[in-house]
Motif scaffolding. Structure first.
Motif, mmCIF file in Angstrom:
data_model
loop_
_atom_site.group_PDB
_atom_site.id
_atom_site.type_symbol
_atom_site.label_atom_id
_atom_site.label_comp_id
_atom_site.label_asym_id
_atom_site.label_seq_id
_atom_site.Cartn_x
_atom_site.Cartn_y
_atom_site.Cartn_z
ATOM 1 N N CYS A 59 0.850 -1.195 -0.032
ATOM 2 C CA CYS A 59 0.148 -0.161 -0.097
ATOM 3 C C CYS A 59 0.796 1.197 0.050
ATOM 4 O O CYS A 59 0.417 2.279 -0.333
ATOM 5 N N GLU A 96 -5.347 -4.823 2.148
ATOM 6 C CA GLU A 96 -5.562 -3.682 2.713
ATOM 7 C C GLU A 96 -4.670 -3.577 4.027
ATOM 8 O O GLU A 96 -4.342 -4.516 4.473
ATOM 9 N N ASP A 133 -0.379 -6.125 6.743
ATOM 10 C CA ASP A 133 -1.435 -6.109 5.526
ATOM 11 C C ASP A 133 -2.233 -7.427 5.266
ATOM 12 O O ASP A 133 -1.773 -8.365 5.752
#
Ligand code: XMP
Length: 513
Positions: A59, A96, A133
């Motif tokens: 990310c 995410e 994550d």
């Protein structure tokens, strides 16, 4: 040429562990930087590619990425942890940032019996996680193969393209059946043969050495340690008398060491060896020097001088052989965390000065330490050499606190001999990383018979470690400590007290200086 698995390193502290596990499956593996172009990888003709874990987050804007053409090479791919998140990131899944890190053991349930990664394994497995994550949506074409309490996508597969992802770490020992998962990947999925063995490696290395060296001569600095000894035996097998070893006695060796090395290599192996006894020069230069760094510098510099003058006695040699190992040559990955290349303990970096114009022969350059040991056994070296504990280049000088002189060396040698002997007798010597004696030249009072003594102290150091970078002190049984203490104080003149060092590294170091 052995079948090859390429491992792309994204900075995980376990990258080398993955490489070793694959080789334990008798398949050759090589570690490359994460950004190695797909074209370059294709030239190696890998049978499979593994994407390592890593400390970064996909990310993040500066996350280490890979050349996405790798997904078009048509070879099976396995992504581990960060590697799996990369796969999802590139192929259209969703990753995410987890709210909290998932760390430690968890139970994996395999939900797809057809997946070859888990062939011959039970449906419930203990696996080890370390990730922040989380995958929250699968890329197209992928199916779920395994789940955990915390993750609906703990193991995934894209059957049509043979791309796999594991959220957990199969390479670590805390995933007890992990090696079988990796074995399934390389054998069942990539179709690798079991052709990486040290017996096969001998033939390959011998012909490579012969090709490189031709009719020229080779010099090798033999220390009696595992790496230089195995390199010696291997090169000697390849080129016989074209190899000359130089053994420098710096006066800081263990008892009977120089005789032992000469016996193994000259008498048994009939290897040409120049024995250079430089005890006097070393001890003269060390006289009065108390500072540890100064001691190390003097020893390093003197070694180079003595070695260089010994090479002149050998005659013309084009090549210098070294026992460099794979962990010393893996290119570093400049990402936070623990790049694979930082897991090494090398005090002797720098090597010989450039003015000594040799070409290098480094036949162990692609091997891990455990492979070097196996190779040594295959080459017929005694177990005493192949499984010996590490011994520092500056020798006993870093185990004598303060000034080094022949009286102190004699005391330490005698104490060290007893430590080695008792550790071997009790079976502990080969179980742990290192065990040795340290001389603390501080006098304390004791009694021997009716007499008062005023003598030095010996510290016993016993540590366990994977790589020398960190270490735990070993909880030796009291009976062994008792025997060591009583033998040392009774048999070694000049010592009347024995203590046991219970410091781990960090904050201590293994050697005292
Ligand atoms: P330290 O004392 O730094 O030691 O915790 C870590 C490991 O390295 C070895 N050591 C050396 N090895 N040349 C070597 O080849 C050296 O100068 C040297 N100093 C320490 C030590 O024995 C331990 O295994």
């Amino acid at each position: 040429m052995a079948d090859t698995i390429v491992i792309l390193d994204f900075g995980s502290q376990y990258t080398q562990v993955i490489a070793r596990r694959i080789r334990e499956c008798n398949v050759y593996s090589t570690i490359l930087r994460f950004d190695t172009p797909a074209k370059k990888i294709a030239k190696i003709y890998p049978k499979g590619i593994i994407l390592s874990g890593g400390p970064a987050s996909v990310c993040d804007a500066n996350a280490p990425l890979l050349d996405k053409n790798i997904f078009e090479l048509g070879v099976p791919i396995l992504g581990i942890c960060y590697g799996m998140q990369l796969i999802a990131h590139f192929l259209g899944g969703k990753v995410e940032k987890g709210l909290k890190r998932e760390y430690g053991k968890t139970n994996l349930t395999v939900v797809d019996d057809a997946c070859l990664l888990f062939k011959n394994l039970p449906n419930n497995l203990v696996v080890w996680n370390s990730h922040g994550d989380k995958l929250t949506a699968l890329p197209e074409g992928f199916v779920v193969v395994g789940i955990t309490e915390n993750s609906d996508y703990a193991a995934i597969e894209y059957p049509a393209k043979k791309i796999f992802g594991l959220q957990f770490h199969p390479e670590v020992v805390h995933t007890p059946r992990g090696k079988e998962i990796l074995s399934n990947f390389v054998h069942q999925i990539c179709g690798c043969d079991k052709n990486w063995t040290m017996r096969n490696y001998i033939d390959q290395a011998v012909s490579q050495i012969q090709q490189q060296v031709g009719n020229e001569n080779v010099i090798l600095g033999l220390s009696g340690g595992v790496d230089s000894s195995v390199a010696t035996a291997l090169i000697h097998k390849a080129i016989g008398d074209q190899l000359t070893c130089i053994f420098v006695n710096n006066g800081l060796l263990r008892a009977k060491e120089s005789e032992f090395v000469q016996q193994v290599f000259v008498q048994n192996f009939k290897i040409k060896l120049v024995y250079e006894d430089a005890t006097d020069i070393f001890l003269k230069r060390l006289k009065g020097v108390k500072d540890p760094e100064k001691k190390r510098k003097i020893i390093g510099k003197t070694f180079i001088e003595v070695f260089e003058s010994a090479t002149k006695k050998v005659g013309k040699a084009k090549f210098l052989a070294q026992g460099t190992l794979y962990p010393d040559v893996i290119e570093s990955v400049p990402i936070g965390g623990n790049p694979a290349s930082l897991i090494k303990s090398h005090h002797n970096v720098g090597g010989l000065p450039k003015r000594m114009k040799f070409e290098l022969v480094e036949p162990l350059k692609c091997l891990f330490k455990d492979e070097v040991r196996q190779l040594g056994i295959e080459l017929g070296l005694p177990r005493e050499i192949v499984y010996r504990q590490p011994f520092p280049g500056p020798g006993l000088a870093v185990r004598i606190v303060g000034e080094v002189n022949s009286e102190r060396l004699e005391i330490l040698r005698n104490a060290d001999w007893i430590v080695v002997e008792e550790m071997k007798n009790s079976g502990w010597y080969y179980k742990i990383w290192q065990s040795f004696a340290v001389l603390i030249p501080v006098r304390s009072v004791g009694v021997m018979g009716d007499e008062r003594t005023y003598d030095y102290t010996i510290a016993i150091r016993a540590v366990d470690s994977q790589d020398g970078m960190t270490a735990d002190w070993v909880k030796l049984p009291y009976e062994i400590l008792e025997k060591l203490s009583s033998r040392i104080v009774n048999e070694v003149q000049g010592v009347n007290r024995c203590v046991f060092d219970i410091t781990s590294k960090p904050p201590g170091t293994i050697e005292w200086e």
